[in-house]
Design an enzyme around this catalytic site. Sequence first.
Site, PDB file in Angstrom:
ATOM      1  N   PHE A 112       0.828  -1.211   0.000  1.00  0.00           N
ATOM      2  CA  PHE A 112       0.000   0.000   0.000  1.00  0.00           C
ATOM      3  C   PHE A 112       0.862   1.261   0.000  1.00  0.00           C
ATOM      4  O   PHE A 112       1.790   1.396   0.798  1.00  0.00           O
ATOM      5  CB  PHE A 112      -0.896  -0.040   1.238  1.00  0.00           C
ATOM      6  CG  PHE A 112      -1.923   1.052   1.342  1.00  0.00           C
ATOM      7  CD1 PHE A 112      -2.842   1.261   0.336  1.00  0.00           C
ATOM      8  CD2 PHE A 112      -1.974   1.854   2.472  1.00  0.00           C
ATOM      9  CE1 PHE A 112      -3.809   2.254   0.449  1.00  0.00           C
ATOM     10  CE2 PHE A 112      -2.931   2.844   2.599  1.00  0.00           C
ATOM     11  CZ  PHE A 112      -3.845   3.051   1.578  1.00  0.00           C
ATOM     12  N   SER A 187       3.444  -6.644   2.816  1.00  0.00           N
ATOM     13  CA  SER A 187       2.127  -6.124   3.153  1.00  0.00           C
ATOM     14  C   SER A 187       1.078  -6.618   2.166  1.00  0.00           C
ATOM     15  O   SER A 187       0.883  -7.824   2.031  1.00  0.00           O
ATOM     16  CB  SER A 187       2.184  -4.595   3.208  1.00  0.00           C
ATOM     17  OG  SER A 187       1.015  -4.068   3.782  1.00  0.00           O
ATOM     18  N   LEU A 188       0.406  -5.735   1.433  1.00  0.00           N
ATOM     19  CA  LEU A 188      -0.555  -6.178   0.422  1.00  0.00           C
ATOM     20  C   LEU A 188       0.128  -7.014  -0.646  1.00  0.00           C
ATOM     21  O   LEU A 188      -0.495  -7.891  -1.254  1.00  0.00           O
ATOM     22  CB  LEU A 188      -1.237  -4.969  -0.228  1.00  0.00           C
ATOM     23  CG  LEU A 188      -2.272  -4.212   0.604  1.00  0.00           C
ATOM     24  CD1 LEU A 188      -2.838  -3.044  -0.197  1.00  0.00           C
ATOM     25  CD2 LEU A 188      -3.404  -5.130   1.061  1.00  0.00           C
ATOM     26  N   HIS A 300       6.002  -2.486  10.870  1.00  0.00           N
ATOM     27  CA  HIS A 300       5.539  -3.099   9.615  1.00  0.00           C
ATOM     28  C   HIS A 300       6.701  -3.270   8.639  1.00  0.00           C
ATOM     29  O   HIS A 300       6.764  -4.265   7.906  1.00  0.00           O
ATOM     30  CB  HIS A 300       4.453  -2.213   9.013  1.00  0.00           C
ATOM     31  CG  HIS A 300       3.667  -2.849   7.919  1.00  0.00           C
ATOM     32  ND1 HIS A 300       3.228  -4.154   7.946  1.00  0.00           N
ATOM     33  CD2 HIS A 300       3.216  -2.339   6.726  1.00  0.00           C
ATOM     34  CE1 HIS A 300       2.537  -4.429   6.842  1.00  0.00           C
ATOM     35  NE2 HIS A 300       2.535  -3.346   6.088  1.00  0.00           N
TER      36      HIS A 300
END
Length: 497
Positions: A112, A187-188, A300
């Site tokens: 993202f 992540s995505l 993250h």
Amino acid sequence: MPIKTSQQTNSQLQNKIEKKMLRALPLFFIAFIGATCKEVCYDGLGCFVDSFPFSGTLQRPFALLPESPEKISVKFTLFNRRLGVNSEVIKYNSLGQYYDATLGTKFIIHGFLHNGIKQWVVDMKNEILKADNVNVIVVDWSKGNGFPYTQATANTQVVGSEIARLVNTFINTKGAKAADFHIIGHSLGSHIAGYAGSKIKDLGRITGLDPAGPYFENTDPKVRLDPLDAVFVEAIHSDGSANLLLGLGLMQPLGHVDYYPNGGKNQPDCPATSDKLLGGIFNIATLDVAGVEDTVACSHQGAVSFYIDSIKNRCKFTAYPCNSKDDFDQGNCLKCSAKGCNRMGYWSSPSKDLGTLYLNTQTPLKNDNFCLQNFQVGLVSNAKDITGVQARGRFTIFLETQTETSSVELLDDSTSTFKSDSTEIRLLSLKEPLKNPVENIYVYYKKTSNFISGWLYEDKWSFKYVEVLNGDLQTSTKYCPTTTHIFTDQTVKFRKC
């Protein structure tokens, strides 16, 4: 009967609650969802829906359809040693001149709001090419990964299908082997890798770097990365806090092996829970994009930092089978199975320990050294007639090789009561790893000075021996004391028994 872990129990409880909540939804709401379900199809990529399991669940009450391939405009950029400092943009119908089907191929997919020229993407690509003679393909989908987040999550399906079409073209026209492809996503991008893998028969490997949690955790396997998406699926979890605490990753195991560095959330020196929430709100309010990255996304990005460093092969990143961070931090999880210890990161192996693995590292904010060398220390006390009744106080330890001396590390600071004929297990993690075998250890004792209860504990204590398990080598050595007792405020030397 197998014992349920707290993680499993919580997950099962959450699933029960979610099912009850869904059954309790008003009939008109369910009818509304059914009436608005749509489908969109794109040539060569397949059809996509916004219905169950992509919506109509507690995690995904609503969903959007993915935008068109033209709008998302996925870009594939090829790098390899033959190209040197140059690159080549390729497409499924225009494979270019420099793709080498005899080499393995690594895909790197951002998540993202990021893009294909983000510094971490460049660093990862460069380190892979230093370590391996392979093709590296950077996937840029930055025209489809912006706000709203729900639209970006929908667009991941199209990106995954685009990658699958390209890989299948390599296989069908260039003679490439599915086993030689490795898709790395952050992540995505982790779930994009899963969508791609579901459309590539026998894809070799997928690495999910802190797979995105919001809109994905505890969803149907069709919606997220899962072990069926490749022959070997691994995930590194670094920001698995609850979404309301701005955890951008997830704690749910997704692969054949799931690594949980530092417990899988709140990485060392990164803002944690309430600090993350307050800092994120402030930086969003002041439009400080870099500040948002440093606060909200610090943990993250931890998985990315660890992975890039693992390629360099400086840290072993040895990981151990364990049920929780608490168990690991108490020193109960430093033994590997007969298959052997696995290593978090680039050199992870499907033939070593799988399942849920834990390890500790230094902060991901430092780029010079993430390593920690782990030892399990077993302090075996003597019988009552030698030790006395019980001891409580400050115990520290340091290790000595023929040429090195470790830092002094705290084993216990009046948190436990040492009793006769007992064994206390502790985890010892050294920031500066020792290169040679440990010859001697030194244990210091300082009796608790608590005025109320201090009289209950002995001024001296006696250990039969101290057993030290080297987590990296999986070797255990016993060390015996050079004197019978350790008196308060005294350090005693232990030699190999």
